[in-house]
Design a protein around this motif. Structure first.
Motif, PDB file in Angstrom:
ATOM      1  N   ALA B 270      13.484  54.558  63.424  1.00 37.00           N
ATOM      2  CA  ALA B 270      13.767  55.469  64.548  1.00 37.00           C
ATOM      3  C   ALA B 270      15.147  56.112  64.467  1.00 37.00           C
ATOM      4  O   ALA B 270      15.458  57.014  65.249  1.00 37.00           O
ATOM      5  CB  ALA B 270      13.637  54.695  65.861  1.00 37.00           C
ATOM      6  N   GLN B 271      15.965  55.643  63.528  1.00 38.48           N
ATOM      7  CA  GLN B 271      17.331  56.197  63.400  1.00 38.48           C
ATOM      8  C   GLN B 271      17.285  57.619  62.835  1.00 38.48           C
ATOM      9  O   GLN B 271      16.468  57.908  61.951  1.00 38.48           O
ATOM     10  CB  GLN B 271      18.134  55.351  62.405  1.00 38.48           C
ATOM     11  CG  GLN B 271      18.227  53.887  62.756  1.00 38.48           C
ATOM     12  CD  GLN B 271      19.519  53.573  63.458  1.00 38.48           C
ATOM     13  OE1 GLN B 271      20.541  54.178  63.143  1.00 38.48           O
ATOM     14  NE2 GLN B 271      19.463  52.681  64.406  1.00 38.48           N
ATOM     15  N   PRO B 272      18.161  58.490  63.301  1.00 35.37           N
ATOM     16  CA  PRO B 272      18.219  59.830  62.706  1.00 35.37           C
ATOM     17  C   PRO B 272      18.836  59.779  61.302  1.00 35.37           C
ATOM     18  O   PRO B 272      19.500  58.786  60.954  1.00 35.37           O
ATOM     19  CB  PRO B 272      19.128  60.596  63.663  1.00 35.37           C
ATOM     20  CG  PRO B 272      19.949  59.558  64.330  1.00 35.37           C
ATOM     21  CD  PRO B 272      19.131  58.305  64.382  1.00 35.37           C
ATOM     22  N   ARG B 273      18.597  60.831  60.549  1.00 28.36           N
ATOM     23  CA  ARG B 273      19.154  60.874  59.188  1.00 28.36           C
ATOM     24  C   ARG B 273      20.683  60.909  59.285  1.00 28.36           C
ATOM     25  O   ARG B 273      21.238  61.657  60.109  1.00 28.36           O
ATOM     26  CB  ARG B 273      18.650  62.137  58.486  1.00 28.36           C
ATOM     27  CG  ARG B 273      19.054  62.195  57.032  1.00 28.36           C
ATOM     28  CD  ARG B 273      18.627  63.486  56.421  1.00 28.36           C
ATOM     29  NE  ARG B 273      17.167  63.576  56.311  1.00 28.36           N
ATOM     30  CZ  ARG B 273      16.563  64.562  55.677  1.00 28.36           C
ATOM     31  NH1 ARG B 273      17.249  65.536  55.136  1.00 28.36           N
ATOM     32  NH2 ARG B 273      15.257  64.594  55.607  1.00 28.36           N
ATOM     33  N   PRO B 274      21.413  60.104  58.450  1.00 33.52           N
ATOM     34  CA  PRO B 274      22.871  60.092  58.560  1.00 33.52           C
ATOM     35  C   PRO B 274      23.480  61.448  58.180  1.00 33.52           C
ATOM     36  O   PRO B 274      22.959  62.138  57.301  1.00 33.52           O
ATOM     37  CB  PRO B 274      23.293  58.997  57.575  1.00 33.52           C
ATOM     38  CG  PRO B 274      22.138  58.781  56.685  1.00 33.52           C
ATOM     39  CD  PRO B 274      20.919  59.190  57.433  1.00 33.52           C
ATOM     40  N   ARG B 275      24.563  61.785  58.893  1.00 34.69           N
ATOM     41  CA  ARG B 275      25.177  63.095  58.622  1.00 34.69           C
ATOM     42  C   ARG B 275      25.927  63.103  57.301  1.00 34.69           C
ATOM     43  O   ARG B 275      25.956  64.087  56.583  1.00 34.69           O
ATOM     44  CB  ARG B 275      26.139  63.448  59.758  1.00 34.69           C
ATOM     45  CG  ARG B 275      25.367  63.831  61.018  1.00 34.69           C
ATOM     46  CD  ARG B 275      26.290  64.168  62.161  1.00 34.69           C
ATOM     47  NE  ARG B 275      25.505  64.240  63.391  1.00 34.69           N
ATOM     48  CZ  ARG B 275      25.970  63.967  64.571  1.00 34.69           C
ATOM     49  NH1 ARG B 275      27.219  63.573  64.722  1.00 34.69           N
ATOM     50  NH2 ARG B 275      25.216  64.072  65.633  1.00 34.69           N
ATOM     51  N   LEU B 276      26.538  61.947  57.009  1.00 33.04           N
ATOM     52  CA  LEU B 276      27.296  61.868  55.754  1.00 33.04           C
ATOM     53  C   LEU B 276      26.437  61.243  54.669  1.00 33.04           C
ATOM     54  O   LEU B 276      25.702  60.293  54.929  1.00 33.04           O
ATOM     55  CB  LEU B 276      28.557  61.013  55.955  1.00 33.04           C
ATOM     56  CG  LEU B 276      29.571  61.570  56.964  1.00 33.04           C
ATOM     57  CD1 LEU B 276      30.654  60.542  57.232  1.00 33.04           C
ATOM     58  CD2 LEU B 276      30.177  62.858  56.412  1.00 33.04           C
ATOM     59  N   PRO B 277      26.478  61.783  53.442  1.00 33.83           N
ATOM     60  CA  PRO B 277      25.684  61.185  52.359  1.00 33.83           C
ATOM     61  C   PRO B 277      26.206  59.788  51.992  1.00 33.83           C
ATOM     62  O   PRO B 277      27.403  59.544  52.043  1.00 33.83           O
ATOM     63  CB  PRO B 277      25.866  62.174  51.191  1.00 33.83           C
ATOM     64  CG  PRO B 277      27.088  62.934  51.515  1.00 33.83           C
ATOM     65  CD  PRO B 277      27.269  62.930  52.999  1.00 33.83           C
ATOM     66  N   GLY B 278      25.299  58.883  51.686  1.00 33.10           N
ATOM     67  CA  GLY B 278      25.689  57.524  51.304  1.00 33.10           C
ATOM     68  C   GLY B 278      24.685  56.984  50.313  1.00 33.10           C
ATOM     69  O   GLY B 278      23.795  57.730  49.864  1.00 33.10           O
ATOM     70  N   ARG B 281      19.838  53.359  49.366  1.00 27.48           N
ATOM     71  CA  ARG B 281      19.228  52.183  49.973  1.00 27.48           C
ATOM     72  C   ARG B 281      19.798  51.878  51.356  1.00 27.48           C
ATOM     73  O   ARG B 281      19.285  51.020  52.067  1.00 27.48           O
ATOM     74  CB  ARG B 281      19.353  50.965  49.052  1.00 27.48           C
ATOM     75  CG  ARG B 281      20.746  50.496  48.800  1.00 27.48           C
ATOM     76  CD  ARG B 281      20.778  49.420  47.717  1.00 27.48           C
ATOM     77  NE  ARG B 281      22.144  49.074  47.359  1.00 27.48           N
ATOM     78  CZ  ARG B 281      22.852  48.164  48.008  1.00 27.48           C
ATOM     79  NH1 ARG B 281      22.329  47.528  49.021  1.00 27.48           N
ATOM     80  NH2 ARG B 281      24.091  47.909  47.638  1.00 27.48           N
ATOM     81  N   HIS B 282      20.851  52.567  51.737  1.00 30.24           N
ATOM     82  CA  HIS B 282      21.407  52.362  53.078  1.00 30.24           C
ATOM     83  C   HIS B 282      20.896  53.381  54.089  1.00 30.24           C
ATOM     84  O   HIS B 282      21.233  53.285  55.265  1.00 30.24           O
ATOM     85  CB  HIS B 282      22.940  52.388  53.035  1.00 30.24           C
ATOM     86  CG  HIS B 282      23.502  51.149  52.416  1.00 30.24           C
ATOM     87  ND1 HIS B 282      24.774  51.076  51.912  1.00 30.24           N
ATOM     88  CD2 HIS B 282      22.948  49.932  52.190  1.00 30.24           C
ATOM     89  CE1 HIS B 282      24.982  49.870  51.409  1.00 30.24           C
ATOM     90  NE2 HIS B 282      23.880  49.159  51.570  1.00 30.24           N
ATOM     91  N   THR B 283      20.106  54.342  53.605  1.00 28.29           N
ATOM     92  CA  THR B 283      19.581  55.317  54.576  1.00 28.29           C
ATOM     93  C   THR B 283      18.509  54.621  55.424  1.00 28.29           C
ATOM     94  O   THR B 283      17.761  53.771  54.926  1.00 28.29           O
ATOM     95  CB  THR B 283      18.946  56.537  53.875  1.00 28.29           C
ATOM     96  OG1 THR B 283      18.010  56.047  52.929  1.00 28.29           O
ATOM     97  CG2 THR B 283      19.975  57.399  53.202  1.00 28.29           C
ATOM     98  N   PRO B 284      18.437  54.972  56.725  1.00 28.58           N
ATOM     99  CA  PRO B 284      17.523  54.252  57.635  1.00 28.58           C
ATOM    100  C   PRO B 284      16.083  54.244  57.160  1.00 28.58           C
ATOM    101  O   PRO B 284      15.425  53.213  57.228  1.00 28.58           O
ATOM    102  CB  PRO B 284      17.674  55.026  58.943  1.00 28.58           C
ATOM    103  CG  PRO B 284      18.996  55.675  58.873  1.00 28.58           C
ATOM    104  CD  PRO B 284      19.251  55.964  57.445  1.00 28.58           C
ATOM    105  N   VAL B 285      15.588  55.390  56.670  1.00 27.89           N
ATOM    106  CA  VAL B 285      14.169  55.419  56.302  1.00 27.89           C
ATOM    107  C   VAL B 285      13.886  54.490  55.116  1.00 27.89           C
ATOM    108  O   VAL B 285      12.834  53.831  55.067  1.00 27.89           O
ATOM    109  CB  VAL B 285      13.708  56.875  56.031  1.00 27.89           C
ATOM    110  CG1 VAL B 285      14.387  57.473  54.822  1.00 27.89           C
ATOM    111  CG2 VAL B 285      12.201  56.936  55.867  1.00 27.89           C
ATOM    112  N   ILE B 286      14.813  54.402  54.192  1.00 26.80           N
ATOM    113  CA  ILE B 286      14.611  53.495  53.050  1.00 26.80           C
ATOM    114  C   ILE B 286      14.656  52.050  53.521  1.00 26.80           C
ATOM    115  O   ILE B 286      13.858  51.200  53.091  1.00 26.80           O
ATOM    116  CB  ILE B 286      15.675  53.757  51.944  1.00 26.80           C
ATOM    117  CG1 ILE B 286      15.526  55.176  51.385  1.00 26.80           C
ATOM    118  CG2 ILE B 286      15.580  52.737  50.814  1.00 26.80           C
ATOM    119  CD1 ILE B 286      14.205  55.445  50.676  1.00 26.80           C
TER     120      ILE B 286
END
Lengths: 266, 604
Positions: B270-278, B281-286
């Motif tokens: 349910a988290q939105p996509r992060p504004r800053l690239p990282g 594997r730390h992105t919410p959807v992954i």
């Protein structure tokens, strides 16, 4: 062929079946008689894989029902005393399920099902849901299911209960015919006249023990009852003992049958 | 033997192909389900539509409740993305799914026990060449479905409401179903394994083990809840209370719990996509997909383990349970019957005998009285704790709430009673019809049989209901007038609901069916349930509304002609009189029609 080799089974401290040794040859129709609770149904349940013997083994066509249960059950046609059918399947759908469970192709299953429907007169209601069937109709459908895969062993528990005279005749003729074509038939029944009429050999079970095994003529001869009906001979030998024997009762019986040296000493 | 088409050896080989066997069982299930649905739509359309409609209504109610709750959190506690919002959602999700995790283990285990060890189908399948593990998986599917439908009914509105409230991205909605389904499978597998291994190893003490484990679980849950809510009132909802509560339930966030994987997966999705690239594997959807992977792999592993255990244990366990020593149940506790006989002395001898027979059948059937005990026991517990409302003289809000809650309690008791009269009283005459060779040959009129059932149901339900309502009134400290009205309404409800159930049961008996639950689930049972609900609403409204206005008048400073005490007393009497009239009609008409129909009945 069915073989029981020293088979025993208890329910807690009640011995339902004791040291059963029995062999039923191909083409033989064997009837097991006995009071309620004598051990007949336990014997059948062990044969069809529902119960495991505590001691000894049961072989169906040489396959052990414990270690080779699927090979053994695929050689058995079983007609239980209380027929089970799926309420929401029609008779024909149920027969297809059983036939395919036994490995028949769809085409072969259709041929076999048509044959059994014809034989048991199921045509009128084969496509109705089985929840609307009477006991007799259910029993006939279960008989048809048991014969679909042409098993070398047929096990029937109280096959004549609840059937009309026409169906009784049908079943008797069928059992006779199957035995003649080489099927080993194991029948448990309280209908003594039927056993007298169609069985090649009978066994009388009492409190878990087979107290007689042989032909009806041998039974009459052994109990000096020539000319008497099976019913009167059976009633005279089986007495009134109902149910299995407890461990203590068996020990007492054995003590009486085989007194020890100290018992015999003055 | 010349007609053979496949030798037994060939047959075993063909059936030995597990995919073939699985397809066969799948077809069996599909055919059965299709026939069932066709039949439902053809013969019980009203009931089916009623069930679907009420389920949708219930679902929408839950959705609204959760949505309001999440919006409250967003507007009054913290915005999504803030610490308190995240902590609260995490707490709610973990606690909710962890509780359901435990419940699913128990329910699937218990349902599977019934399916595997006391079902005629399993008994039959074990005599066929079907593999043990296939039989277990076949019954496990049923157990999973029956134990988890309630979970889906609760979890789907919760997760949807959460997604909408936090404006979740599209992939959240896509991931809800796979996350929930793969989660449900794990506790159900654990329940199934516990069931199989328990019977395999401890068949003779299975009930003791289940009771001890259930008791310990309930004790632990009760202690945790008591520890949380049993604090000083002024501390509730303070920051310290919030932190303490989160700390106390930290065990629900243990990383090894499948419920934690599900909660984390849902929250991450349910988290939105992060504004800053990282890192990817730390992105919410992954992270959500990793949680899903964890759930799916564990569910599949669980299935493999269940298959292996079933193959090894099931047939032996079945045999052991069949051969367990059975102690015959003795017809004991005769003093209870003596007390019942003494209490029933005023009735004519034949009615007394029939009532005593029904009493014995009831007390020896734990299915009936245990359900009664559980529902009425839970209601009793709730009533005993409903002392939060203290009437403050002149406070119109308190008076309104107390009155409202007291009449709602009355309606709830009536509604629960109506489910019992539908489930247990309505089928009584149908079941009696199956045994009609007993009663039919006795010198008892059919009218007496119908009346005896009515007296049994009315008397049997009146006593516990009256006590429950009295407890509720005492805890709410309502005025004596309301207590009196409640007791009158209770009598009307018990007598009316009993008459409806007995009357409809006599008018629409079903002698083909042996199972009371199936008789109750038919058209007559559904009609009885609907009519009972209407009757309860009418009777409670007729007595509650005048009473409500009278209490408001007593607590309000308003002085209108409408709130004049004499005027209100009149309406109170009219309302009670109308309720009695409705009660008399609801009692006499069904019973009259029932007796008439039962007298004409032929037992074919």
């Amino acid at each position: 062929m069915i073989q029981f080799e020293g088979v025993s089974r208890s329910y807690g401290d009640t011995l339902a079946v004791r040291h059963l040794d029995l062999q039923i040859e191909s083409g033989e129709l064997f009837a097991l008689l006995g009071h309620n609770g004598a051990g007949k149904t336990t014997t059948i349940k062990m044969m069809v894989g529902l119960l495991r013997p505590e001691a000894g083994r049961v072989l169906i066509d040489g396959r052990d029902v414990v270690t080779q249960v699927r090979e053994a059950t695929s050689r058995i046609g079983y007609v239980p005393d209380e027929p089970y059918l799926y309420d929401k399947l029609s008779g024909r759908e149920f027969l297809y399920f059983v036939a395919e469970m036994h490995g028949l192709s769809r085409k072969d299953a259709t041929v076999a099902i048509d044959r059994e429907i014809e034989r048991f007169g199921l045509g009128r209601f084969a496509d109705e849901l089985s929840e609307s069937y009477s006991h007799g109709m259910k029993q006939r459908t279960v008989f048809a299911a048991a014969l679909l895969h042409d098993p070398p062993v047929l096990v029937v528990d109280e096959p004549l209960v609840g059937l009309d005279p026409h169906s009784i005749r049908l079943v008797k003729d069928l059992l006779h015919e199957r035995a003649q074509s080489g099927t080993s038939i194991f029948m448990s029944t309280h209908t003594l006249t039927a056993a007298e009429e169609i069985a090649d050999r009978i066994g009388v079970m009492q409190r878990g023990e087979l107290i007689f095994l042989g032909t009806i003529d041998e039974l009459r001869h052994e109990y000096h009852a020539e000319g008497k009906s099976l019913e009167s001979v059976y009633l005279s030998i089986s007495g009134g003992a109902v149910g299995g024997a407890t461990v203590d009762e068996v020990a007492q019986e054995e003590a009486v049958a085989h007194p020890t040296a100290s018992d015999e000493s003055p | 033997m010349t007609e053979s088409t496949a030798t037994p050896a060939e047959a075993t080989r063909v059936v030995g192909d597990s995919r073939y066997e699985a397809a066969l069982f799948r077809r069996l299930r599909t055919t059965e389900t299709a026939a069932h649905l066709r039949q439902l739509m053809a013969t019980a359309r009203l009931r089916t539509l009623l069930v679907i409609g009420l389920s949708l209504f219930f679902w929408c109610g839950l959705f609204a409740l959760f949505f309001v709750g999440f919006n409250f959190l967003k507007e009054h506690v913290a915005q999504p993305g803030e610490l308190y919002h995240a902590k609260t959602v995490e707490f709610v999700f973990h606690l909710f799914f962890a509780s359901l995790n435990v419940m699913l283990i128990f329910s699937s285990g218990i349902i599977l026990y019934g399916g595997l060890f006391s079902s005629a189908e399993t008994r039959y399948l074990l005599t066929t060449p079907a593999r043990e593990e296939r039989v277990v998986l076949h019954k496990f599917q049923e157990a999973t479905l029956f134990s988890s439908w309630g979970f889906f009914l609760l979890a789907s509105p919760l997760t949807l409401a959460y997604g909408i409230s936090v404006d979740a991205p599209w992939h959240y909605y896509v991931l809800i179903a796979p996350l929930i389904i793969s989660f449900v499978y794990i506790p159900c597998v654990i329940g199934a394994l516990c069931c199989l291994l328990l019977i395999y190893k401890l068949a003779h003490v299975r009930m003791t083990v289940v009771v001890i484990v259930a008791g310990l679980s309930m004790f632990a849950a009760g202690a945790a809840i008591w520890d949380t809510v049993g604090i000083e009132r002024e501390e509730i909802f303070e920051q310290k209370f919030f932190s303490d509560t989160i700390r106390k339930f930290s065990f629900t966030r243990e990383e090894w719990l499948p419920s934690s994987w599900l909660s984390d997966g849902l929250i991450d999705a349910a988290q939105p996509r992060p504004r800053l690239p990282g890192p990817l594997r730390h992105t919410p959807v992954i992270r959500a997909l990793l949680s899903l992977g964890l759930l799916v792999s564990n569910a599949l592993m669980g299935r493999l383990v269940l298959t292996a255990v079933a193959k090894r244990c099931f047939r032996t366990a079945f045999s052991q349970l069949e051969c367990r020593p059975r102690r015959p149940r003795r017809a004991g506790a005769v003093w209870v019957d003596r007390v019942a006989a003494a209490l029933l002395t005023p009735f004519p001898p034949q009615v007394r005998l029939l009532l005593l027979k029904d009493w014995r059948l009831l007390r020896r059937d734990p299915v009936q009285w245990s359900q009664f005990l559980i529902f009425f026991g839970l209601l009793g517990l709730y009533f005993l704790n409903v002392d939060q409302f203290t009437v403050t003289a002149g406070d119109i809000n308190h008076a309104t709430w107390v009155n409202l809650v007291s009449f709602l309690n009355l309606a709830v008791v009536g509604l629960i009673l109506s489910t019992f009269t539908t489930r247990f009283i309505y089928p009584m005459l149908s079941l009696e019809g199956r045994r009609f060779w007993v009663l039919g040959l006795m010198p008892v009129s059919r009218e007496t049989i119908v009346w005896s059932k009515f007296v049994f149901a009315a008397l049997g339900s009146w006593m516990p209901c009256a006590v429950l309502i009295l407890v509720s009134d005492l805890m709410l400290r309502v005025p004596a007038l309301v207590v009196g009205i409640h007791q009158l309404t209770t009598v009307l409800l018990c007598v009316g609901l009993a008459a409806l159930a007995v009357g409809l049961g006599a008018t629409m008996p079903n002698f083909r069916e042996t199972s009371p639950s199936k008789i109750a689930a038919g058209f007559g049972g559904t009609l009885n349930l609907v009519l009972s609900a209407v009757y309860i609403i009418v009777v409670v409204s007729l007595t509650a509304l005048p009473c409500h206005f009278k209490l408001i008048a007593g607590s309000s400073s308003l002085t209108t002609e409408f709130l004049n005490p004499d005027y209100l007393d009149f309406w109170l009497i009219v309302g009670a009189g109308l309720a009695v009239a409705v009660g008399v009609v609801a009692t006499v008409v069904p019973l009259y029609r029932g007796v008439k129909a039962f007298n004409r009945l032929e037992f074919c």
